[in-house]
Structure formats: C-alpha cells, structure tokens
Design an enzyme around this catalytic site. Structure first.
Site, PDB file in Angstrom:
ATOM      1  N   SER A   1       1.130  -1.357  -0.062  1.00 54.31           N
ATOM      2  CA  SER A   1      -0.176   0.052   0.221  1.00 54.31           C
ATOM      3  C   SER A   1       0.451   1.165  -0.230  1.00 54.31           C
ATOM      4  O   SER A   1       0.727   2.378  -1.017  1.00 54.31           O
ATOM      5  CB  SER A   1      -0.710   0.332   1.265  1.00 54.31           C
ATOM      6  OG  SER A   1      -0.130  -0.360   2.582  1.00 54.31           O
ATOM      7  N   CYS A   2       2.715   1.423   0.771  1.00 56.94           N
ATOM      8  CA  CYS A   2       2.889   2.395   1.191  1.00 56.94           C
ATOM      9  C   CYS A   2       3.596   2.657   0.061  1.00 56.94           C
ATOM     10  O   CYS A   2       4.629   3.796   0.032  1.00 56.94           O
ATOM     11  CB  CYS A   2       2.919   2.895   3.191  1.00 56.94           C
ATOM     12  SG  CYS A   2       4.312   1.970   3.050  1.00 56.94           S
ATOM     13  N   GLY A   3       4.579   1.441  -0.523  1.00 53.05           N
ATOM     14  CA  GLY A   3       5.758   1.766  -0.264  1.00 53.05           C
ATOM     15  C   GLY A   3       7.219   1.723  -0.154  1.00 53.05           C
ATOM     16  O   GLY A   3       6.545   1.126   1.323  1.00 53.05           O
TER      17      GLY A   3
END
Length: 283
Positions: free
Chosen positions: A114-116
């Site tokens: 989701s966030c990298g």
C-alpha cells in the site's frame, strides 16, 4: 508463473440469499530484492514482471539509469516447505564500474503493497537527484485536456486481471497522443509504477521524456518521485495527490494532475503542459 490470481472459498450474501462459491482474488506474495547478492528490500507484490519490478525500484533509488548498468537479473533459491522454488527472491547484479550504494540501517528495507518504501531516515534522503540531469522542467511535451480525460477509461479497459479480481492497481505509460505504451498491474500502486519503469529501462528507453504516467489511485510523494527519477514529465492520477507530491512536483518541474475523471481534473503543478479549452475561469 501462474500466480497472479488465486481461488478462495467465500460465503456470498446477495439480497438476503446466502451461498458458498469460489472467488478469484489477486495474489500477494513477498519479493526480496537483492543487489549484488546482498538483501536490499522486501516488497509485497503480485507475482509477474519481477525483474522489471526489481530494476524499476533501483531506478527510483538512483542506482540505475540505463540498461547497461545491469549485468544480470536472476531468481535466487527461495524454497517453500515442499522444497520448490518460490521465485520470491530476485538478485540484480550491477555491471562493472557501476557504483554500489551504501546499504545501511538508515532505511527500513520492508515495503508494503500500500505505501511503498517506508522508514527513510529523513525527507532529504528521499529527494534523490535524478540521473538525467535535472532537466525535467525543460521537457516541452503538452497534452490536450480532453484527450487526457480519456486516458483513465483506456487504462481501465486494458486491465485484464482487474476484471477478474477487482483488487489491482494499474500504471499506464501514454504518449501525448493517447497511445498506451505500457500497462502494468499490481496489488501495490508503487509496484505497478516500478514495473513500468523497469520495462522501459530493460528496453533501453530511459529517460521517459515526452510521456504521461497515469496511476489508478492516488498520487503519493513516492509515485511523484518515481516519475521524476524516470524522467517522466507528466503524472496523472484518478484520485488525490498528497501535499508532499505537490511540493516535489513544484520543485522539479513535474506536471501533476489529480482527480482525473472524464473532462474534469485538478492541475496542481505544471499547468503549462495541459492544453485547456478556452473557458471562463470559475472560483
């Protein structure tokens, strides 16, 4: 590898009726990226295009800038409990003379779908200088607003796995005329972008001047950074950008478009690249 989707049992409730049936879900598995044999990062991704994902990630980290920087990309042994190779470990070997970055505890090497990349020591550590001379602001590309407004429908129509799962992000690389050059899907939006950039590097096409990158979700700081690092002058998203993404776009000359839906859009930076029809401005 046929692991892009998997089947799971689901209890389905529709209009008060209850039934049991198999459902198709997008696969999510860890991928460990190694650099010259040393662990560098772990990301949760949808299997497929793993080599492109690995080298695209290294472009965004400032390690790679051309296909000649890579000597080899290979799968490593990563056996499951049955002894079969999971194909979840990729090693990128740099060509002779390519500087090896310092792999230290300044960064958290775990990334999520989701966030990298998370846990950088500071914001300054993320503002990696592009390998392409910082000339992004000079890219003269322009795209018509009406044409750009049609890109999301074209991206959605090309998403094959999304039709079966409803659970994938997409990144598409377009020409200003609307030709879809690359499309990649992944459970993580940052992975989808890395796959697009990685394909371009492996095909000797970096920097990606004169192109438009469209992402199916929001435009985070990290996605803006990936666009800058690949030399992409226009980043468009169907959802909102973050404040840091806008700041980076303004600093680097990146054109940043959000809430791209049909003919509607918000242009947060670089509006000179979007050709607008003449109309009275509204408040």
């Amino acid at each position: 590898m046929g692991r892009v989707t998997e089947r799971r049992r689901v209890v389905r409730v529709r209009g008060g009726a209850v039934g049991v049936r198999p459902d198709t879900l997008v696969a999510e598995e860890p991928l460990e990226i190694r650099l010259n044999g040393r662990p560098l990062a772990i990301t949760m991704r949808t299997p497929g295009d793993d080599f492109a994902l690995a080298v695209g990630f290294l472009v965004s980290e400032g390690v790679l800038g051309a296909s000649s920087d890579v000597a080899a990309v290979t799968y490593c042994e990563g056996a499951d409990e049955d002894g079969s190779n999971t194909y979840n470990v990729v090693n990128v070997r740099l060509a002779d003379g390519v500087p090896v970055p310092d792999i230290s505890l300044e960064r958290n090497v775990y990334t999520t779908s989701s966030c990298g990349l998370c846990g950088k020591a500071s914001l300054d550590a993320v503002r990696t200088a592009t390998r392409f001379g910082g000339g992004l602001a000079e890219d003269p590309v322009q795209v018509g607003a009406e044409r750009l407004g049609g890109f999301p429908d074209r991206l959605r129509a090309a998403q094959k796995v999304f039709d079966r799962t409803g659970g994938l992000h997409a990144a598409g690389l377009f020409t200003p005329e609307g030709e879809l050059l690359e499309l990649c899907e992944d459970v993580g939006r940052h992975n989808a972008v890395d796959k697009v950039v990685g394909r371009a590097l492996r095909n000797g096409r970096l920097p990606l001047a004169g192109t438009v990158l469209l992402v199916s979700g929001r435009a985070s700081f990290e996605l803006a950074q990936k666009a800058v690092m690949a030399g992409i002058p226009v980043l468009a998203a169907v959802s909102a950008p973050s404040s840091l993404a806008v700041d980076l776009a303004l600093e680097t000359g990146l054109t940043l478009v959000g809430f791209l839906r049909g003919g509607d859009m918000n242009i947060y930076a670089g509006e000179q690249r979007i050709l607008l029809a003449q109309a009275q401005p509204s408040a």
